[in-house]
Design an enzyme around this catalytic site. Structure first.
Site, PDB file in Angstrom:
ATOM      1  N   CYS A 113     -11.367   4.437 -29.853  1.00 55.85           N
ATOM      2  CA  CYS A 113     -12.655   5.092 -30.101  1.00 55.85           C
ATOM      3  C   CYS A 113     -13.482   5.176 -28.821  1.00 55.85           C
ATOM      4  O   CYS A 113     -14.487   4.472 -28.662  1.00 55.85           O
ATOM      5  CB  CYS A 113     -13.419   4.333 -31.168  1.00 55.85           C
ATOM      6  SG  CYS A 113     -12.492   4.259 -32.695  1.00 55.85           S
ATOM      7  N   GLU A 114     -13.056   5.994 -27.902  1.00 58.33           N
ATOM      8  CA  GLU A 114     -13.760   6.248 -26.645  1.00 58.33           C
ATOM      9  C   GLU A 114     -13.391   7.658 -26.221  1.00 58.33           C
ATOM     10  O   GLU A 114     -12.218   8.027 -26.270  1.00 58.33           O
ATOM     11  CB  GLU A 114     -13.256   5.322 -25.516  1.00 58.33           C
ATOM     12  CG  GLU A 114     -13.539   3.863 -25.670  1.00 58.33           C
ATOM     13  CD  GLU A 114     -14.925   3.461 -25.213  1.00 58.33           C
ATOM     14  OE1 GLU A 114     -15.615   4.279 -24.584  1.00 58.33           O
ATOM     15  OE2 GLU A 114     -15.304   2.326 -25.515  1.00 58.33           O
ATOM     16  N   GLY A 154       0.749  -1.242   0.000  1.00 65.19           N
ATOM     17  CA  GLY A 154       0.000   0.000   0.000  1.00 65.19           C
ATOM     18  C   GLY A 154       0.781   1.296   0.000  1.00 65.19           C
ATOM     19  O   GLY A 154       0.203   2.366  -0.229  1.00 65.19           O
ATOM     20  N   TYR A 182       0.809  -1.384 -12.237  1.00 66.41           N
ATOM     21  CA  TYR A 182      -0.551  -1.308 -12.736  1.00 66.41           C
ATOM     22  C   TYR A 182      -0.590  -0.638 -14.116  1.00 66.41           C
ATOM     23  O   TYR A 182      -1.524   0.097 -14.440  1.00 66.41           O
ATOM     24  CB  TYR A 182      -1.468  -0.606 -11.714  1.00 66.41           C
ATOM     25  CG  TYR A 182      -1.376  -1.257 -10.349  1.00 66.41           C
ATOM     26  CD1 TYR A 182      -1.934  -2.518 -10.140  1.00 66.41           C
ATOM     27  CD2 TYR A 182      -0.667  -0.662  -9.301  1.00 66.41           C
ATOM     28  CE1 TYR A 182      -1.822  -3.147  -8.904  1.00 66.41           C
ATOM     29  CE2 TYR A 182      -0.543  -1.294  -8.064  1.00 66.41           C
ATOM     30  CZ  TYR A 182      -1.116  -2.530  -7.880  1.00 66.41           C
ATOM     31  OH  TYR A 182      -0.989  -3.154  -6.665  1.00 66.41           O
ATOM     32  N   GLU A 229       3.720  -6.841   1.818  1.00 71.40           N
ATOM     33  CA  GLU A 229       3.307  -7.201   0.451  1.00 71.40           C
ATOM     34  C   GLU A 229       3.347  -5.983  -0.470  1.00 71.40           C
ATOM     35  O   GLU A 229       2.339  -5.626  -1.079  1.00 71.40           O
ATOM     36  CB  GLU A 229       1.871  -7.755   0.463  1.00 71.40           C
ATOM     37  CG  GLU A 229       1.634  -8.953   1.352  1.00 71.40           C
ATOM     38  CD  GLU A 229       0.144  -9.306   1.469  1.00 71.40           C
ATOM     39  OE1 GLU A 229      -0.716  -8.496   1.069  1.00 71.40           O
ATOM     40  OE2 GLU A 229      -0.144 -10.405   1.949  1.00 71.40           O
ATOM     41  N   ARG A 238       3.201  -1.586  -5.788  1.00 68.41           N
ATOM     42  CA  ARG A 238       3.434  -0.314  -6.459  1.00 68.41           C
ATOM     43  C   ARG A 238       4.760   0.354  -6.049  1.00 68.41           C
ATOM     44  O   ARG A 238       5.477   0.870  -6.886  1.00 68.41           O
ATOM     45  CB  ARG A 238       2.270   0.636  -6.111  1.00 68.41           C
ATOM     46  CG  ARG A 238       2.267   1.931  -6.896  1.00 68.41           C
ATOM     47  CD  ARG A 238       1.247   2.917  -6.299  1.00 68.41           C
ATOM     48  NE  ARG A 238      -0.059   2.328  -6.093  1.00 68.41           N
ATOM     49  CZ  ARG A 238      -1.036   2.333  -6.994  1.00 68.41           C
ATOM     50  NH1 ARG A 238      -0.873   2.941  -8.146  1.00 68.41           N
ATOM     51  NH2 ARG A 238      -2.187   1.765  -6.724  1.00 68.41           N
ATOM     52  N   TYR A 261      -9.003   5.513 -13.130  1.00 64.34           N
ATOM     53  CA  TYR A 261      -8.955   6.176 -11.819  1.00 64.34           C
ATOM     54  C   TYR A 261      -8.848   7.692 -11.923  1.00 64.34           C
ATOM     55  O   TYR A 261      -8.703   8.362 -10.909  1.00 64.34           O
ATOM     56  CB  TYR A 261      -7.716   5.713 -11.028  1.00 64.34           C
ATOM     57  CG  TYR A 261      -7.605   4.236 -10.780  1.00 64.34           C
ATOM     58  CD1 TYR A 261      -8.567   3.550 -10.049  1.00 64.34           C
ATOM     59  CD2 TYR A 261      -6.504   3.527 -11.247  1.00 64.34           C
ATOM     60  CE1 TYR A 261      -8.433   2.203  -9.803  1.00 64.34           C
ATOM     61  CE2 TYR A 261      -6.359   2.171 -10.998  1.00 64.34           C
ATOM     62  CZ  TYR A 261      -7.336   1.512 -10.273  1.00 64.34           C
ATOM     63  OH  TYR A 261      -7.192   0.185 -10.029  1.00 64.34           O
TER      64      TYR A 261
HETATM   65  C1  LIG Z   1      -2.799  -5.175  -4.395  1.00 61.69           C
HETATM   66  C2  LIG Z   1      -2.400  -5.791  -3.136  1.00 61.69           C
HETATM   67  C3  LIG Z   1      -1.142  -5.525  -2.587  1.00 61.69           C
HETATM   68  C4  LIG Z   1      -0.175  -4.534  -3.188  1.00 61.69           C
HETATM   69  O1  LIG Z   1      -0.616  -3.227  -3.060  1.00 61.69           O
HETATM   70  P1  LIG Z   1       0.334  -2.011  -3.482  1.00 61.69           P
HETATM   71  O2  LIG Z   1      -0.495  -0.821  -3.241  1.00 61.69           O
HETATM   72  O3  LIG Z   1       0.651  -2.198  -4.940  1.00 61.69           O
HETATM   73  O4  LIG Z   1       1.545  -2.065  -2.642  1.00 61.69           O
HETATM   74  C5  LIG Z   1      -0.792  -6.196  -1.430  1.00 61.69           C
HETATM   75  N1  LIG Z   1      -1.625  -7.074  -0.840  1.00 61.69           N
HETATM   76  C6  LIG Z   1      -2.845  -7.360  -1.342  1.00 61.69           C
HETATM   77  C7  LIG Z   1      -3.716  -8.320  -0.652  1.00 61.69           C
HETATM   78  C8  LIG Z   1      -3.271  -6.733  -2.504  1.00 61.69           C
HETATM   79  O5  LIG Z   1      -4.491  -6.992  -2.988  1.00 61.69           O
END
Ligand SMILES: *Cc1c(COP(=O)(O)O)cnc(C)c1O
Length: 418
Positions: free
Chosen positions: A347-348, A243, A376, A278, A281, A321
């Protein structure tokens, strides 16, 4: 000037990625194309890894951010684990030489086939999101005579303050089990003989530029782990999700990864927990650009357009987004500035890379770099309008290679033919 990671920079007015002139890549590989810096990806990974120091930890790179096998292989060799959300992502990790025992499987809708595939591969843990899913994993593990390690994805009810589509940690979201209800779920889960409920996890959102909510969620998760241990549930690992945000605008202040990791280490030290992160990004986002060539300039009564050869099918984030990506010239020409919509050929009306944007004046044939496109980006690309998806290129110093070929017209109809 936005120069993420320092790996994308100008030399005498020409854009470089590491020691490679980006225009040379475009000349040989064509446009549009994605260009990634190997160095930037590895630096971000090490920021996490070294920031956590000697705390028992595993950085499970979130495959969905950029799932190219060569990117995964790079991270696997650097020691990364992986966070997957589908069987297809597990296939990629294994193809890349990733160690299945470092894989965690997230997602709210795992199918029986996917769970079986993951059990057979021997992944580290399932991040489960419902009691029905626990029952399924238990059943399939029982048939194999194995015990599956699971972690419950908890919704800590922390507002990540991000875009509503990428904020996931509030009570009204589909993700996770409410923190006020989860202890009961852990207690009931003890009845499943083929589950080891040894983890707790959360993931509160994405593109979080202010680390406070992430640290607050970490504190709540640690308290939860203590409460569960008091109840006799032997929690061994804590998965804090991903995140952390990146810079899309020059004025964005992205959190310092090392500092963030050090904050996590300080909180988790001495708790006897394996800590998992995890990130997706924040590892690959700033390591990539999308190169595109100007096709036409066009003016209507009310607007100025720069028509380029990349479109929403190549990079969906602006359309999906409304997200901002800096657009910079590959060669600075000092022709002054213009204000225009940067649009693709699809074409959008929703096909744009930027709306009402001030940028360097450009002519047909000029190359542009769409910044912060490593995460992404390609993974959300489609064949809409029967456009072959662009190639992906990995730069390493003054060397570069194509790590995914540009799709061809026959690729477009493969599978449709008898
Ligand atoms: C998408 C996701 C991430 C990665 O999120 P980032 O914002 O790219 O760091 C980690 N864990 C889970 C469960 C996700 O769905």
């Amino acid at each position: 000037m936005l120069e993420p990671s320092g790996v994308f920079h100008y030399r005498d007015g020409a854009l470089f990625c590491e020691e490679t002139a980006v225009a040379d890549i475009a000349a040989r590989a064509g446009t549009p194309c994605y260009v990634y810096s190997r160095r930037a990806i590895l630096e971000r990974f090490r920021d996490y890894d070294e920031g956590l120091g000697d705390l028992p930890h595993r950085i499970c790179y979130s495959v969905k951010a950029n799932s190219n096998v060569h990117v995964l292989s790079l991270l696997a060799r650097a020691g990364a684990g992986f966070d997957i959300v589908s069987g297809g992502e597990l296939f990629r990790v294994l193809k890349a030489g990733g160690d299945p025992s470092g894989v965690v499987f997230s997602g709210v809708g795992k199918t029986a086939e996917e769970v079986e595939y993951a059990l057979d591969a021997g992944i580290f843990a399932f991040n489960c999101e419902s009691e029905a899913e626990l029952a399924l994993v238990d059943d399939l593990a029982a048939r194999r005579g194995v015990k599956a390690c699971v972690s419950l994805r908890v919704n800590p009810n922390v507002d990540a303050g991000a875009h509503p589509y990428i904020s996931t940690g509030l009570r009204e979201h589909k993700f996770g089990i409410d923190i006020t209800e989860v202890e009961g779920v852990y207690e009931r889960a003890q009845a499943f003989r083929h589950l080891a409920t040894e983890g707790v996890g959360c993931h509160i959102g994405s593109q979080i530029l202010e680390p406070t909510p992430l640290l607050e969620a970490a504190d709540r998760m640690l308290e939860l782990a203590h409460r569960l241990r008091k109840k006799g549930i032997p929690i061994r690992h804590l998965d804090l999700g991903g995140g952390l945000g990146v810079r899309y605008r020059p004025e964005d202040r992205a959190p310092d990864i090392r500092q963030f990791a050090a904050e996590i280490r300080r909180r988790m030290e001495g708790q006897g927990l394996l800590v998992l992160l995890e990130p997706g990004r924040s590892i690959v986002g700033e390591a990539g650009v999308l190169l595109t060539r100007v096709l036409y300039r066009k003016r209507t009564q009310s607007r100025e357009f720069v028509v380029v050869d990349a479109a929403m099918n190549d990079l969906l984030r602006p359309s999906l987004y409304r997200s901002h990506h800096e657009i910079l010239p590959v060669r600075r020409a000092a022709r002054g500035r213009i204000r225009a919509d940067v649009v693709g050929p699809v074409c959008e009306s929703g096909d744009f890379l930027a709306l009402d944007r001030e940028l360097d004046d450009v002519l047909p044939g000029d190359l542009l770099a769409v910044w912060t496109a490593g995460a992404y980006g390609f993974v959300l690309a489609s064949n809409y309008n029967s456009r072959p998806r662009p190639p992906e290129i990995l730069v390493d110093g003054s060397q570069w290679r194509i790590i995914r070929a540009r799709e061809t017209y026959p690729d477009l109809v493969r599978g449709e033919c008898p």
